[in-house]
Design a protein around this motif. Structure first.
Motif, PDB file in Angstrom:
ATOM      1  N   ARG A 134      31.417  22.812  35.100  1.00 28.00           N
ATOM      2  CA  ARG A 134      30.968  21.703  35.934  1.00 28.00           C
ATOM      3  C   ARG A 134      29.755  22.101  36.759  1.00 28.00           C
ATOM      4  NH1 ARG A 134      33.678  16.981  39.062  1.00 28.00           N
ATOM      5  NH2 ARG A 134      32.294  17.347  40.809  1.00 28.00           N
ATOM      6  N   ALA A 164      24.128  17.699  46.574  1.00 25.08           N
ATOM      7  CA  ALA A 164      25.142  16.699  46.901  1.00 25.08           C
ATOM      8  C   ALA A 164      24.962  15.454  46.042  1.00 25.08           C
ATOM      9  CB  ALA A 164      25.076  16.335  48.377  1.00 25.08           C
ATOM     10  N   SER A 165      23.722  15.037  45.850  1.00 22.38           N
ATOM     11  CA  SER A 165      23.466  13.875  44.999  1.00 22.38           C
ATOM     12  C   SER A 165      23.928  14.152  43.577  1.00 22.38           C
ATOM     13  CB  SER A 165      21.973  13.548  45.000  1.00 22.38           C
ATOM     14  OG  SER A 165      21.589  13.064  46.271  1.00 22.38           O
ATOM     15  N   TYR A 167      26.219  16.157  42.674  1.00 19.79           N
ATOM     16  CA  TYR A 167      27.677  16.126  42.717  1.00 19.79           C
ATOM     17  C   TYR A 167      28.207  14.706  42.625  1.00 19.79           C
ATOM     18  CZ  TYR A 167      30.518  20.244  43.398  1.00 19.79           C
ATOM     19  OH  TYR A 167      31.260  21.352  43.176  1.00 19.79           O
ATOM     20  N   ALA A 168      27.619  13.847  43.429  1.00 24.38           N
ATOM     21  CA  ALA A 168      28.070  12.447  43.457  1.00 24.38           C
ATOM     22  C   ALA A 168      27.856  11.809  42.091  1.00 24.38           C
ATOM     23  CB  ALA A 168      27.308  11.688  44.530  1.00 24.38           C
ATOM     24  N   LEU A 169      26.712  12.091  41.492  1.00 23.85           N
ATOM     25  CA  LEU A 169      26.401  11.498  40.200  1.00 23.85           C
ATOM     26  C   LEU A 169      27.397  11.966  39.142  1.00 23.85           C
ATOM     27  CD1 LEU A 169      22.758  11.353  38.860  1.00 23.85           C
ATOM     28  CD2 LEU A 169      24.764  11.094  37.439  1.00 23.85           C
ATOM     29  N   VAL A 170      27.619  13.273  39.136  1.00 28.69           N
ATOM     30  CA  VAL A 170      28.563  13.817  38.157  1.00 28.69           C
ATOM     31  C   VAL A 170      29.961  13.231  38.377  1.00 28.69           C
ATOM     32  CG1 VAL A 170      29.749  15.915  37.424  1.00 28.69           C
ATOM     33  CG2 VAL A 170      27.280  15.941  37.742  1.00 28.69           C
ATOM     34  N   GLY A 171      30.356  13.111  39.625  1.00 26.14           N
ATOM     35  CA  GLY A 171      31.666  12.534  39.926  1.00 26.14           C
ATOM     36  C   GLY A 171      31.776  11.098  39.466  1.00 26.14           C
ATOM     37  N   ALA A 172      30.742  10.324  39.724  1.00 26.37           N
ATOM     38  CA  ALA A 172      30.751   8.930  39.291  1.00 26.37           C
ATOM     39  C   ALA A 172      30.867   8.867  37.770  1.00 26.37           C
ATOM     40  CB  ALA A 172      29.484   8.231  39.755  1.00 26.37           C
ATOM     41  N   SER A 175      34.355   9.626  36.632  1.00 28.10           N
ATOM     42  CA  SER A 175      35.255   8.510  36.905  1.00 28.10           C
ATOM     43  C   SER A 175      35.162   7.460  35.809  1.00 28.10           C
ATOM     44  CB  SER A 175      34.910   7.903  38.258  1.00 28.10           C
ATOM     45  OG  SER A 175      35.625   6.715  38.466  1.00 28.10           O
ATOM     46  N   ILE A 176      33.933   7.099  35.466  1.00 22.91           N
ATOM     47  CA  ILE A 176      33.746   6.122  34.393  1.00 22.91           C
ATOM     48  C   ILE A 176      34.238   6.700  33.068  1.00 22.91           C
ATOM     49  CG2 ILE A 176      32.068   4.656  33.210  1.00 22.91           C
ATOM     50  CD1 ILE A 176      31.970   3.873  35.978  1.00 22.91           C
ATOM     51  N   LEU A 195      26.431   2.678  34.725  1.00 25.13           N
ATOM     52  CA  LEU A 195      26.302   3.769  35.690  1.00 25.13           C
ATOM     53  C   LEU A 195      24.838   4.006  36.030  1.00 25.13           C
ATOM     54  CD1 LEU A 195      27.534   5.820  37.441  1.00 25.13           C
ATOM     55  CD2 LEU A 195      27.648   7.406  35.532  1.00 25.13           C
ATOM     56  N   THR A 199      23.534   4.110  39.792  1.00 27.19           N
ATOM     57  CA  THR A 199      23.133   5.407  40.294  1.00 27.19           C
ATOM     58  C   THR A 199      21.631   5.455  40.584  1.00 27.19           C
ATOM     59  OG1 THR A 199      24.026   7.589  39.862  1.00 27.19           O
ATOM     60  CG2 THR A 199      22.389   6.775  38.312  1.00 27.19           C
TER      61      THR A 199
END
Lengths: 217, 217
Positions: A134, A164-165, A167-172, A175-176, A195, A199
């Motif tokens: 990851r 951080a961005s 991270y957020a992108l990868v997390g989103a 999720s999808i 997405l 994003t």
DNA sequence: GAGTAACCTTACGCAGGAGTAGATATGCTG
DNA sequence: CAGCATATCTACTCCTGCGTAAGGTTACTC
């Protein structure tokens, strides 16, 4: 006494490399539908059309076997993404391609995804393997963003914010992807497009009715 | 023979409700650090300072116990969010408050978070419980977005797109939350601010150096 | 201060499943 | 076509850990 019933000689001998791949395929399927602990080595052996001691002989313990699955699927996933994200393209195009590569992989390897992100995530020793994979994906994404920022002329972007961005992108995306893995009828490219909009444009633009369009169909 | 060693009478009697909470606290800690299957009922009993049959008498089987943990932590999480998101506020303010509520909970209940999202997600029967909790959170977020869209005058926003955005947002939040759970020194509000920027402005604005600022400090 | 209900314990039964020992089949090599 | 390495099997052993039976202890109630 051992082998009191004379063995039925109906098995085909195959070279080691082939059997190993069969076993890994079977293991991924079983781990995917049962979860790590609920999966039994017996079931994996049956699924692979082979007997249990073979699994131990070739792939080692249950932990070793699982790790082999995680590594194989993880490598494939990372390669899908890296291959899709070209070099020297505009940031939005790179992002779009990366997302398509990612969702394409998940759509085509739902079981592998389940093993990686649903099972490995919750078992300590493997969670570390997964975390490093990851981290590499996050690094790819962050690198992309960093280059885009540099081209934009802003050289003062804090590295932490970029990470951080990413991270957020990868997390989103994960999720999808989870949703996608449970909906076989869904189109991976469609997920990628949704997405991408969220994003790239952000909620504010989206609420104002703006839409992002790929330059190439 | 039973009780051949005469029992040491050094235990304190406590009312059922208190013991149940102690057991749930202990169970959450143990499930959190071991994972569902690796956690043994014996260890949970020891952690709670009680003997095993008590756990069975009060909370039932291992599955029942785990479900009780998931329900308790899930309810707390949902309440944190709903309480934070007020009514009749601008969309960005609602989002900001919701994120703060969410990360605030995770920061304060790292073990609960681990049980919910790392363990429950990968065990079939509980995954369903979790999915329904998650669905309610997504619904809260989607409702927020829908209202914002309506205020904006655009009445033609497709419901599916709203839901997808909500999904992405929730996923991004979970991803950052996972990171937060593993970094005790990190500030939840800081995480909330980072995600707010990413999610509200989108990568494009962010890359151009724009920043979102809370109206209230 | 006896009766009793709620607490709480130790010590086991038992099943499932990881991993292994020992025997047998196959097919390549000289 | 005999010998041997490799592939493969059946049939175990043993450990871990859930769930329970049977029996003590405490404190509230009248």
């Amino acid at each position: 006494m051992l082998a009191s019933v004379e063995a039925r000689p109906s098995f085909k001998r195959l070279p080691r490399a082939v059997r190993e791949q069969q076993m890994l395929d079977a293991a991924v399927r079983v781990f995917s539908r049962r979860g790590f602990h609920e999966a039994s080595m017996d079931e994996i052996a049956v699924e692979a059309g082979i007997s249990k001691p073979m699994v131990y002989a070739y792939l080692g313990s249950k932990d070793d076997l699982f790790r082999a699955c995680v590594n194989r699927e993880g490598t494939r996933l990372l390669e899908s993404i890296v291959a899709a994200v070209g070099d020297d393209l505009p940031a939005d195009e790179q992002l779009w391609r990366g997302l398509r590569g990612f969702f394409g992989f998940v759509g085509a390897h739902r079981e592998g995804w389940a093993v990686l992100y649903r099972q490995a995530k919750s078992r300590q020793p493997f969670a570390d393997d997964l975390a490093s994979l990851r981290a590499r994906i996050v690094e790819v994404v962050a690198g992309m963003l960093r280059k885009a920022v540099t081209q934009e002329g802003k050289t003062d972007a804090k590295d932490q914010d970029l990470t951080a961005s990413a991270y957020a992108l990868v997390g989103a995306a994960e999720s999808i992807a989870d949703w996608l893995a449970d909906h076989p009828e869904a189109d991976p490219d469609h997920s990628a497009a949704r997405l991408m909009n969220f994003t790239w444009l952000g909620a504010r633009q989206l609420l104002q009715g703006e839409l992002w369009q790929p330059s190439s169909a």
